[in-house]
Scaffold this active site. Structure first.
Site, mmCIF file in Angstrom:
data_model
loop_
_atom_site.group_PDB
_atom_site.id
_atom_site.type_symbol
_atom_site.label_atom_id
_atom_site.label_comp_id
_atom_site.label_asym_id
_atom_site.label_seq_id
_atom_site.Cartn_x
_atom_site.Cartn_y
_atom_site.Cartn_z
ATOM 1 N N LEU A 4 -37.546 46.128 110.368
ATOM 2 C CA LEU A 4 -37.230 46.706 111.924
ATOM 3 C C LEU A 4 -36.241 45.980 112.455
ATOM 4 C CD1 LEU A 4 -40.473 46.928 114.540
ATOM 5 C CD2 LEU A 4 -37.913 47.006 114.921
ATOM 6 N N ASP A 5 -36.217 44.653 112.688
ATOM 7 C CA ASP A 5 -35.074 43.887 113.349
ATOM 8 C C ASP A 5 -33.808 44.209 112.640
ATOM 9 O OD1 ASP A 5 -33.501 42.361 115.096
ATOM 10 O OD2 ASP A 5 -34.256 40.429 114.290
ATOM 11 N N THR A 14 -33.324 43.963 117.961
ATOM 12 C CA THR A 14 -34.348 42.970 118.557
ATOM 13 C C THR A 14 -34.017 41.764 118.599
ATOM 14 O OG1 THR A 14 -35.718 43.444 116.709
ATOM 15 C CG2 THR A 14 -36.368 44.717 118.797
ATOM 16 N N LYS A 20 -33.766 35.009 112.032
ATOM 17 C CA LYS A 20 -33.915 36.219 111.764
ATOM 18 C C LYS A 20 -34.678 36.746 110.536
ATOM 19 C CE LYS A 20 -29.871 38.450 113.603
ATOM 20 N NZ LYS A 20 -28.603 38.883 113.375
ATOM 21 N N SER A 76 -42.123 45.018 108.457
ATOM 22 C CA SER A 76 -41.533 44.000 109.467
ATOM 23 C C SER A 76 -42.222 42.781 109.516
ATOM 24 C CB SER A 76 -41.341 44.809 110.738
ATOM 25 O OG SER A 76 -41.111 43.782 111.681
ATOM 26 N N ALA A 77 -41.610 41.757 109.618
ATOM 27 C CA ALA A 77 -42.186 40.199 110.128
ATOM 28 C C ALA A 77 -42.889 40.463 111.400
ATOM 29 C CB ALA A 77 -41.297 39.289 109.535
ATOM 30 N N LYS A 114 -41.277 36.992 104.264
ATOM 31 C CA LYS A 114 -40.060 37.226 103.327
ATOM 32 C C LYS A 114 -39.432 35.752 103.158
ATOM 33 C CE LYS A 114 -39.569 41.435 105.909
ATOM 34 N NZ LYS A 114 -38.760 42.275 106.876
ATOM 35 N N GLU A 130 -33.137 46.802 104.093
ATOM 36 C CA GLU A 130 -33.147 45.360 104.942
ATOM 37 C C GLU A 130 -31.652 45.061 105.152
ATOM 38 O OE1 GLU A 130 -34.272 42.698 105.795
ATOM 39 O OE2 GLU A 130 -36.414 42.863 105.377
ATOM 40 N N ASP A 131 -31.605 44.153 106.333
ATOM 41 C CA ASP A 131 -30.205 43.744 106.720
ATOM 42 C C ASP A 131 -30.202 42.161 106.637
ATOM 43 O OD1 ASP A 131 -32.359 42.771 108.836
ATOM 44 O OD2 ASP A 131 -30.573 42.494 110.056
HETATM 45 P P1 B16 Z 1 -42.897 38.479 116.320
HETATM 46 P P2 B16 Z 1 -37.946 41.741 111.113
HETATM 47 C C1 B16 Z 1 -38.574 39.644 112.407
HETATM 48 O O1 B16 Z 1 -38.366 41.101 112.464
HETATM 49 C C2 B16 Z 1 -37.578 39.158 113.734
HETATM 50 O O2 B16 Z 1 -36.273 39.279 112.967
HETATM 51 C C3 B16 Z 1 -37.735 37.701 113.580
HETATM 52 O O3 B16 Z 1 -36.875 37.244 114.650
HETATM 53 C C4 B16 Z 1 -38.921 37.418 114.225
HETATM 54 O O4 B16 Z 1 -39.329 36.129 114.504
HETATM 55 C C5 B16 Z 1 -40.224 38.068 113.539
HETATM 56 O O5 B16 Z 1 -39.897 39.505 113.142
HETATM 57 C C6 B16 Z 1 -41.457 38.220 114.187
HETATM 58 O O6 B16 Z 1 -41.495 38.746 115.393
HETATM 59 O O7 B16 Z 1 -43.024 37.288 117.070
HETATM 60 O O8 B16 Z 1 -42.563 39.875 117.190
HETATM 61 O O9 B16 Z 1 -44.114 38.702 115.745
HETATM 62 O O10 B16 Z 1 -36.490 41.713 110.920
HETATM 63 O O11 B16 Z 1 -38.679 41.405 110.010
HETATM 64 O O12 B16 Z 1 -38.363 43.433 111.422
HETATM 65 MG MG MG Z 2 -34.256 42.382 109.823
#
Ligand code: B16
Ligand code: MG
Length: 219
Positions: A9-10, A16, A45, A114-115, A145, A169-170
């Site tokens: 996602l991010d 985000t 990230k 996404s995490a 990850k 992924e980025d």
């Molecule tokens: P939350 P991704 C990740 O998104 C973010 O890059 C990371 O900065 C963040 O800590 C993590 O999600 C958890 O997010 O606090 O909203 O559960 O890149 O895996 O989409």
């Molecule tokens: Mg990402």
């Protein structure tokens, strides 16, 4: 041809990270009167909320008891979710809406890997909830990850074998996770992502035909 696309996602669907890091910065200023350097953003990230807080506290060489740690993570999330209020479909990264449409036109199913525990909320605010057939729940996977767990869960959510999916992924850890899952890694970003099977410089450069051709050449 691949049958599923597993999306980070991010940094892939929306940026985000700026909201995440602003929330961390404000929290740390409030409780520890410290300023976080820009380079710490990269290290938070793609890693979970708790691991991000660990990275930040390690950097500050601060240790806090478990209950304070949980409260800090919770307060950061409240500020982050409040900041997400401004999200609209305009925040979808360049090229992603067209890429998603092309995938759908070609019968490819979409899953979120996404995490973030806020993935469903973010997709809704971006107007993308309907586009996704599955959302892997990061609360239900054992390892974050670069472990493959979230990508394995996303493929499973689509009822597909990882080998029949691409992952987008980025982040370095994210590409490693896709490779470990057995899905075909497609990266958006710089040379640090050269462990991906295929790399584009930015989301605007994502090219369905190139991915299809490259995927078709796997032995
Ligand atoms: P939350 P991704 C990740 O998104 C973010 O890059 C990371 O900065 C963040 O800590 C993590 O999600 C958890 O997010 O606090 O909203 O559960 O890149 O895996 O989409
Ligand atoms: Mg990402």
């Amino acid at each position: 041809m691949f049958k599923g696309a597993l999306f980070d996602l991010d940094g892939v669907i929306a940026d985000t990270a700026v909201f995440h890091f602003a929330a961390w910065r404000n929290l740390i200023k409030k409780y520890f009167n410290a300023d976080l350097p820009d380079e710490l953003e990269e290290k938070t990230k793609g890693v979970s909320r708790e691991d991000s807080l660990r990275v930040i506290l390690d950097y500050l060489q601060i240790s806090v008891p478990a209950d304070a740690f949980a409260r800090l993570a919770e307060e950061k999330n409240e500020a982050y979710v409040a900041a997400l209020e401004v999200l609209t479909p305009d925040y979808i990264l360049p090229g992603i809406a067209d890429f998603i449409q092309t995938l759908q036109e070609n019968g490819v199913k979409l899953a979120l890997a996404s995490a973030s525990k806020n993935g469903p909320l973010i997709l809704e605010k971006l107007g993308l909830s309907e586009a996704f057939d599955a959302i892997a729940d990061p609360a239900n996977v054992a390892n974050g990850k670069p472990a493959p767990d979230i990508f394995l869960a996303a493929a499973q959510g689509l009822g597909l074998a990882p080998a029949d999916c691409i992952g987008v992924e980025d982040a370095v850890a994210g590409v490693t996770a896709i490779n470990a899952s057995g899905a075909y890694s497609v990266a958006v970003g710089g040379d640090e992502l050269n462990h991906a099977k295929l790399r584009f410089k930015s989301t605007a450069d994502l090219d369905f035909t190139k991915i299809k051709t490259a995927f078709g050449k796997i032995d």
